[in-house]
Design an enzyme around this catalytic site. Structure first.
Site, PDB file in Angstrom:
ATOM      1  N   SER A 185     -13.872  12.230  68.984  1.00  0.00           N
ATOM      2  CA  SER A 185     -14.449  13.298  68.163  1.00  0.00           C
ATOM      3  C   SER A 185     -15.732  13.892  68.719  1.00  0.00           C
ATOM      4  CB  SER A 185     -14.696  12.789  66.747  1.00  0.00           C
ATOM      5  OG  SER A 185     -15.597  11.707  66.777  1.00  0.00           O
ATOM      6  N   HIS A 213      -8.110  13.642  64.939  1.00  0.00           N
ATOM      7  CA  HIS A 213      -8.392  14.963  65.521  1.00  0.00           C
ATOM      8  C   HIS A 213      -7.220  15.514  66.324  1.00  0.00           C
ATOM      9  CE1 HIS A 213     -12.687  14.978  64.445  1.00  0.00           C
ATOM     10  NE2 HIS A 213     -12.584  13.670  64.591  1.00  0.00           N
ATOM     11  N   LYS A 244      -8.877  17.235  58.203  1.00  0.00           N
ATOM     12  CA  LYS A 244      -9.088  18.122  59.351  1.00  0.00           C
ATOM     13  C   LYS A 244      -7.960  19.158  59.421  1.00  0.00           C
ATOM     14  CE  LYS A 244     -11.591  14.235  61.190  1.00  0.00           C
ATOM     15  NZ  LYS A 244     -12.874  14.527  60.551  1.00  0.00           N
TER      16      LYS A 244
HETATM   17  C1  PLP Z   1     -11.669   9.431  64.613  1.00  0.00           C
HETATM   18  C2  PLP Z   1     -11.876   9.566  63.149  1.00  0.00           C
HETATM   19  N1  PLP Z   1     -11.271   8.697  62.313  1.00  0.00           N
HETATM   20  C3  PLP Z   1     -11.426   8.787  60.976  1.00  0.00           C
HETATM   21  C4  PLP Z   1     -12.217   9.753  60.401  1.00  0.00           C
HETATM   22  C5  PLP Z   1     -12.423   9.744  58.907  1.00  0.00           C
HETATM   23  O1  PLP Z   1     -11.783  10.755  58.277  1.00  0.00           O
HETATM   24  P1  PLP Z   1     -12.124  11.185  56.778  1.00  0.00           P
HETATM   25  O2  PLP Z   1     -12.979  12.387  56.877  1.00  0.00           O
HETATM   26  O3  PLP Z   1     -10.790  11.482  56.172  1.00  0.00           O
HETATM   27  O4  PLP Z   1     -12.793  10.054  56.097  1.00  0.00           O
HETATM   28  C6  PLP Z   1     -12.830  10.694  61.228  1.00  0.00           C
HETATM   29  C7  PLP Z   1     -13.634  11.812  60.695  1.00  0.00           C
HETATM   30  O5  PLP Z   1     -14.670  11.730  60.176  1.00  0.00           O
HETATM   31  C8  PLP Z   1     -12.693  10.579  62.626  1.00  0.00           C
HETATM   32  O6  PLP Z   1     -13.337  11.419  63.443  1.00  0.00           O
END
Ligand code: PLP
Lengths: 408, 48
Positions: A185, A213, A244
């Site tokens: 990310s 992502h 996302k």
């Molecule tokens: C790699 C990754 N996993 C999990 C998440 C968590 O997602 P959420 O926004 O649904 O809690 C994110 C984003 O914040 C992320 O970048």
């Protein structure tokens, strides 16, 4: 001494950063005009930092489905699936996701963060081994801490290092679970999944990929990096988020593992929290249908991503290793990054400011996330602004500007 | 040392001694002595 005394150093840093105006950690969008435009401090602002990869937050069909569910089923479920019951639509979404990923099983969580927290703390337990990429997202590290498995790290996206670590564990009893992300990310780099899958096959371990992502972004059908790399058979668990590409909120895990459903009564971050409201489920199901059927969205997204990545690279800015819908520009120091970020915002461009230690290379990052919904003009305006600000702040030599062809 | 430097330092140590230091063990390491005894016991375990 105050109970908050342990944060005094953090507070100092935070106060210093938030003394600049506008405060990078308290940006407020007074209005959302579209999935790519908002109003910040009275200015129309291009939104280039929302993870809204397909632009579906404003999709009229998703909104309509959500509104209908809201009217028919109310604002919330007011309880957990296990203690207070599921709505039929929770089940239906799980079936949709399982079908989309061509898997037997699916569990839906209230956020992606909780999906990682839940799966990592439950799948492996005492005597098992969790092998994490060193640059893993906070939710992966936190899931590891919540559980009782022994946790080790391998060097970021380094299959040889992973191999060495599994070799050391060769005759050690216990299940082994490797965790990687599809697209990382911060820099937008992809995991070398084919090589990692090969190590997994050779050494005998389970493999989980967080496609937060990359779902809806990579792969012929949008199933993520596992599909794009052609190794879906080697990936035992896929976790992801609705926040996302699907434009809502929530998380999930899909798998083919026999007996998977027992996790519903073992996994605490699934059991002890309220389930998603029906309006969220409804828009998410519609977004998934759109994601699955409209390949043009993905094409547009990658064209936009390529355009921004190339434009910034050609200016001479330090971008990540490959083009993806996350494009980050690394800057020398924190103060410069804050000023750069601020000047962009003043110029009508919002993106994310990421500071160490949250960044993988200890350099501050200006992180952009691109959407299929961005127009070519918005992307070009962003490149143009980057050029102006970079010259003004001395990051690039005077005279650098966006090529005319790009602006046209 | 900042957290990235610490992580890289630990990865170097792991390479050098051909061990993996689990995160909970790493969290308990505060002094050079702690580090030495953690590495020694992991090396012994590896050879066993
Ligand atoms: C790699 C990754 N996993 C999990 C998440 C968590 O997602 P959420 O926004 O649904 O809690 C994110 C984003 O914040 C992320 O970048």
């Amino acid at each position: 001494m105050s109970i908050l005394a342990k944060f005094s150093q953090l507070k100092q840093t935070y106060d210093k950063l938030s003394s600049v105006q506008p405060n990078p950690f308290a940006v407020t969008f007074d209005q959302i005009l579209s999935s790519t435009e908002g109003v910040v401090e009275g200015r129309r602002t291009i939104l280039l930092g929302t993870n809204n990869y397909l632009g579906l937050t404003m999709d009229p069909d998703c909104i309509e489905q959500s509104v209908q569910a809201l009217r028919q089923q109310g604002t919330g479920t007011t309880g957990s699936r296990v203690a207070n019951g599921s709505y039929a639509s929770h089940r239906a979404l799980e079936q949709d996701l399982a079908k989309f990923f061509k898997r037997q099983h699916c569990m839906v969580f209230s956020t992606g963060y909780q999906a990682n927290l839940g799966m990592l703390s439950t799948l492996v337990g005492r005597g098992d081994h969790l092998i994490l990429d060193a640059d893993s997202h906070a939710s992966i590290y936190d899931g590891a801490r919540l559980g009782h498995a022994e946790v080790i790290r391998f060097r970021h996206s380094d299959p040889d290092d992973l191999y060495k670590r599994l070799r050391r564990l060769k005759d050690v009893p216990g299940s082994k679970l490797i965790v990687v992300e599809g697209i990382y990310s911060m820099l937008g780099d992809l995991a070398p999944l084919r090589e990692i899958a090969q190590v997994k096959r050779e050494m005998g371990a389970y493999l989980m990929v967080d496609e937060a992502h990359s779902m809806g972004v990579l792969g012929e059908h949008g199933r993520g990096l596992a599909e794009a790399a052609g190794v879906e058979a080697d990936v035992d668990f896929i976790v992801g988020t609705f926040s996302k590409s699907l434009g809502s909120v929530g998380g999930f895990c899909v798998a083919d593992l026999e007996g998977f459903d027992v996790l519903r009564v073992a996994c605490r971050p699934y059991m002890f929290t309220a389930s998603l409201p029906p309006s969220i489920i409804a828009s998410t199901r519609q977004a998934l249908r759109r994601l699955g059927s409209d390949k043009a969205l993905r094409t547009r997204l990658s064209t936009n991503a390529e355009r921004l990545y190339r434009g910034l690279r050609e200016l001479g800015l330090q971008v990540g290793p490959q083009a993806s819908p996350i494009v980050s520009v690394a800057l020398e120091d924190q103060e410069l990054a804050v000023r750069f970020w601020n000047a962009l915002l003043q110029g009508g461009l919002y993106l994310n400011l990421a500071l160490p230690p949250a960044t993988p290379t200890n350099m501050p990052l200006l992180r952009a996330s691109i959407s299929a919904a961005h127009s070519r003009r918005q992307i070009d305006r962003a490149i143009e602004l980057f050029a102006e600000v970079a010259v003004k702040l001395g990051v690039l030599p005077a005279g650098v500007s966006a090529p005319v062809a790009l602006v046209a | 040392m900042d957290s990235l430097a610490i992580m890289n330092f630990m990865l170097e140590i792991e390479d050098r001694f051909d061990i993996s230091i689990p995160l909970d063990r790493a969290a308990d390491i505060a002094t050079v002595d702690d580090l030495v005894s953690a590495v020694e016991s992991l090396v012994k375990q590896e050879k066993a």
